[in-house]
Design a protein around this motif. Structure first.
Motif, mmCIF file in Angstrom:
data_model
loop_
_atom_site.group_PDB
_atom_site.id
_atom_site.type_symbol
_atom_site.label_atom_id
_atom_site.label_comp_id
_atom_site.label_asym_id
_atom_site.label_seq_id
_atom_site.Cartn_x
_atom_site.Cartn_y
_atom_site.Cartn_z
ATOM 1 N N PRO A 1 0.843 -1.091 0.062
ATOM 2 C CA PRO A 1 0.124 0.229 -0.064
ATOM 3 C C PRO A 1 0.988 1.371 -0.226
ATOM 4 C CG PRO A 1 -0.521 -1.674 1.705
ATOM 5 C CD PRO A 1 0.575 -1.922 1.406
ATOM 6 N N LYS A 2 0.690 2.232 -0.848
ATOM 7 C CA LYS A 2 1.334 3.553 -1.156
ATOM 8 C C LYS A 2 0.281 4.850 -0.705
ATOM 9 C CE LYS A 2 5.097 3.979 -2.935
ATOM 10 N NZ LYS A 2 6.344 4.104 -2.241
ATOM 11 N N LYS A 3 0.998 5.243 0.215
ATOM 12 C CA LYS A 3 0.192 6.695 0.611
ATOM 13 C C LYS A 3 0.176 7.565 -0.572
ATOM 14 C CE LYS A 3 0.049 6.598 5.576
ATOM 15 N NZ LYS A 3 -1.456 6.804 5.988
ATOM 16 N N GLY A 4 -0.978 8.218 -0.967
ATOM 17 C CA GLY A 4 -0.932 9.284 -2.118
ATOM 18 C C GLY A 4 -0.862 8.680 -3.564
ATOM 19 N N LEU A 5 -0.855 7.434 -3.576
ATOM 20 C CA LEU A 5 -0.598 6.967 -5.019
ATOM 21 C C LEU A 5 -1.441 7.573 -6.079
ATOM 22 C CD1 LEU A 5 1.196 5.177 -6.765
ATOM 23 C CD2 LEU A 5 -0.365 3.282 -6.207
ATOM 24 N N LYS A 6 -2.702 7.634 -5.567
ATOM 25 C CA LYS A 6 -3.705 8.409 -6.471
ATOM 26 C C LYS A 6 -3.766 9.550 -6.611
ATOM 27 C CE LYS A 6 -7.740 6.123 -5.788
ATOM 28 N NZ LYS A 6 -9.237 5.621 -5.604
ATOM 29 N N ASP B 1 -4.147 4.214 -9.680
ATOM 30 C CA ASP B 1 -4.575 3.415 -8.740
ATOM 31 C C ASP B 1 -3.607 2.298 -8.265
ATOM 32 O OD1 ASP B 1 -7.149 4.585 -8.481
ATOM 33 O OD2 ASP B 1 -7.597 3.607 -10.499
ATOM 34 N N ALA B 2 -2.752 1.496 -9.071
ATOM 35 C CA ALA B 2 -2.085 0.770 -8.766
ATOM 36 C C ALA B 2 -1.007 0.362 -9.921
ATOM 37 C CB ALA B 2 -2.915 -0.567 -8.373
ATOM 38 N N PHE B 3 -0.024 -0.346 -9.646
ATOM 39 C CA PHE B 3 0.951 -0.907 -10.666
ATOM 40 C C PHE B 3 1.702 -2.117 -10.111
ATOM 41 C CE2 PHE B 3 3.321 2.444 -8.357
ATOM 42 C CZ PHE B 3 4.967 1.897 -8.223
ATOM 43 N N LEU B 4 2.477 -2.692 -11.185
ATOM 44 C CA LEU B 4 3.327 -3.751 -10.781
ATOM 45 C C LEU B 4 4.620 -3.332 -11.008
ATOM 46 C CD1 LEU B 4 1.470 -6.635 -12.945
ATOM 47 C CD2 LEU B 4 1.243 -6.177 -10.199
ATOM 48 N N ARG C 1 -10.280 -3.615 -4.708
ATOM 49 C CA ARG C 1 -10.509 -5.028 -5.134
ATOM 50 C C ARG C 1 -10.399 -5.234 -6.767
ATOM 51 N NH1 ARG C 1 -14.801 -7.590 -5.040
ATOM 52 N NH2 ARG C 1 -13.942 -9.763 -4.815
ATOM 53 N N PHE C 2 -10.914 -4.122 -7.222
ATOM 54 C CA PHE C 2 -11.080 -4.136 -8.845
ATOM 55 C C PHE C 2 -9.606 -3.846 -9.041
ATOM 56 C CE2 PHE C 2 -11.384 -2.646 -12.868
ATOM 57 C CZ PHE C 2 -12.414 -3.635 -13.638
ATOM 58 N N SER C 3 -8.912 -2.959 -8.397
ATOM 59 C CA SER C 3 -7.339 -2.664 -8.790
ATOM 60 C C SER C 3 -6.541 -3.799 -8.586
ATOM 61 C CB SER C 3 -6.877 -1.546 -7.996
ATOM 62 O OG SER C 3 -7.387 -0.347 -8.187
ATOM 63 N N LEU C 4 -6.746 -4.656 -7.828
ATOM 64 C CA LEU C 4 -5.843 -5.970 -7.558
ATOM 65 C C LEU C 4 -6.282 -6.821 -8.710
ATOM 66 C CD1 LEU C 4 -6.489 -6.770 -3.654
ATOM 67 C CD2 LEU C 4 -4.411 -6.044 -4.727
ATOM 68 N N ALA C 5 -7.475 -7.029 -9.015
ATOM 69 C CA ALA C 5 -7.885 -7.883 -10.256
ATOM 70 C C ALA C 5 -7.353 -7.413 -11.600
ATOM 71 C CB ALA C 5 -9.170 -8.229 -10.466
ATOM 72 N N HIS C 6 -7.249 -5.958 -11.608
ATOM 73 C CA HIS C 6 -6.842 -5.423 -12.692
ATOM 74 C C HIS C 6 -5.259 -5.710 -13.080
ATOM 75 C CE1 HIS C 6 -6.668 -1.686 -15.760
ATOM 76 N NE2 HIS C 6 -5.521 -1.729 -15.085
ATOM 77 N N GLU C 7 -4.461 -5.565 -12.138
ATOM 78 C CA GLU C 7 -3.240 -5.534 -11.978
ATOM 79 C C GLU C 7 -2.657 -7.038 -12.264
ATOM 80 O OE1 GLU C 7 -1.223 -3.105 -12.441
ATOM 81 O OE2 GLU C 7 -3.016 -1.866 -12.102
ATOM 82 N N LEU D 1 8.151 -8.246 -11.177
ATOM 83 C CA LEU D 1 6.569 -9.176 -11.097
ATOM 84 C C LEU D 1 6.604 -9.727 -9.501
ATOM 85 C CD1 LEU D 1 6.508 -10.618 -14.525
ATOM 86 C CD2 LEU D 1 5.333 -8.683 -13.726
ATOM 87 N N THR D 2 7.308 -8.965 -8.283
ATOM 88 C CA THR D 2 7.140 -9.413 -7.028
ATOM 89 C C THR D 2 6.236 -8.616 -6.264
ATOM 90 O OG1 THR D 2 9.028 -8.342 -6.533
ATOM 91 C CG2 THR D 2 9.304 -10.560 -7.288
ATOM 92 N N GLU D 3 6.102 -7.472 -6.764
ATOM 93 C CA GLU D 3 5.300 -6.377 -6.013
ATOM 94 C C GLU D 3 4.176 -5.858 -6.814
ATOM 95 O OE1 GLU D 3 8.336 -5.070 -2.658
ATOM 96 O OE2 GLU D 3 8.585 -3.903 -4.296
ATOM 97 N N LEU D 4 2.923 -5.562 -6.081
ATOM 98 C CA LEU D 4 2.013 -5.002 -6.628
ATOM 99 C C LEU D 4 1.585 -3.627 -5.595
ATOM 100 C CD1 LEU D 4 -1.506 -6.204 -7.574
ATOM 101 C CD2 LEU D 4 -1.216 -4.399 -6.334
ATOM 102 N N TYR D 5 1.867 -2.369 -6.162
ATOM 103 C CA TYR D 5 1.714 -1.193 -5.463
ATOM 104 C C TYR D 5 0.309 -0.616 -5.608
ATOM 105 C CZ TYR D 5 6.738 -1.168 -5.069
ATOM 106 O OH TYR D 5 7.879 -1.331 -4.854
ATOM 107 N N ILE D 6 -0.305 -0.394 -4.646
ATOM 108 C CA ILE D 6 -1.721 0.139 -4.761
ATOM 109 C C ILE D 6 -1.889 1.309 -3.817
ATOM 110 C CG2 ILE D 6 -2.467 -1.837 -2.663
ATOM 111 C CD1 ILE D 6 -5.083 -2.109 -4.218
ATOM 112 N N ASP D 7 -2.872 2.121 -3.991
ATOM 113 C CA ASP D 7 -3.063 3.223 -3.220
ATOM 114 C C ASP D 7 -3.475 2.745 -1.850
ATOM 115 O OD1 ASP D 7 -3.783 6.096 -3.235
ATOM 116 O OD2 ASP D 7 -5.487 5.451 -2.290
ATOM 117 N N ASN D 8 -3.113 3.254 -0.854
ATOM 118 C CA ASN D 8 -3.046 2.891 0.545
ATOM 119 C C ASN D 8 -4.511 2.961 0.958
ATOM 120 O OD1 ASN D 8 -1.940 2.617 3.340
ATOM 121 N ND2 ASN D 8 -3.111 4.330 3.759
ATOM 122 N N ASP D 9 -5.398 3.846 0.668
ATOM 123 C CA ASP D 9 -6.676 4.132 1.035
ATOM 124 C C ASP D 9 -7.632 3.012 0.369
ATOM 125 O OD1 ASP D 9 -6.039 6.109 2.852
ATOM 126 O OD2 ASP D 9 -6.606 7.748 1.160
#
Length: 167
Positions: free
Chosen positions: A15-20, A26-29, A51-57, A33-41
């Motif tokens: 989770p990354k604060k302020g990513l969005k 919202d997210a990126f890989l 949830r959609f961002s995880l599936a999207h990535e 291919l070991t980490e999935l960064y996603i907006d903390n909130d």
């Protein structure tokens, strides 16, 4: 989707604060291919968007792995994966479709859609109205379907159109 991402595919979700807000994504890989960064909130508040961002990535992982492995920065991600405002975000559209299929499988979606349509028809009948054009009701039904599948109304509407209406 969380179990698939973290356990089955062995991604470290970061989770990354302020990513969005700061980077407008919202997210990126990671390229390795070991980490999935996603907006903390989105992630910490367990939002439908998260949830959609995880599936999207995961869509990017499955379909665009070779491209993802060459991305060098967030700005490079935005340019190569998102299309950087070019309106040619084919990779994004594909990842969105993947996420919709994973989170709302066609058969389960069809069953829920039919149930919600039956309820809507009954409500219309009580009001003395006919339901000739079901597309008018799809937005209304998408709210209930979104709750069932843990996605947004918009995601449900798009998936209804692609999986049911456009057969």
């Amino acid at each position: 989707i969380e179990l698939i991402v973290e356990i089955d595919l062995d991604f470290n979700v970061v989770p990354k604060k302020g990513l969005k807000n700061i980077h407008k994504i919202d997210a990126f890989l990671s390229a390795d291919l070991t980490e999935l960064y996603i907006d903390n909130d989105d992630y910490m508040n367990e939002t439908n968007r998260g949830r959609f961002s995880l599936a999207h990535e995961m869509g990017h992982f499955v379909m665009h792995k070779e491209i993802v492995q060459t991305v060098t920065s967030i700005d490079d991600w935005k340019k190569r994966i998102l299309g950087d405002g070019s309106r040619r975000a084919l990779l994004e559209n594909e990842a969105n479709d993947f996420a919709g299929c994973v989170l709302m499988p066609r058969q389960a979606l069809q069953k829920e859609y039919d149930q919600q349509m039956t309820k809507a028809e009954q409500e219309f009948k009580k009001l003395g109205l006919s339901l000739k054009d079901t597309s008018v009701v799809d937005s209304y039904i998408a709210v209930a379907i979104g709750k069932v599948f843990g996605v947004s109304q918009q995601a449900a509407e798009i998936r209804i159109y692609k999986a049911i209406k456009r057969k």
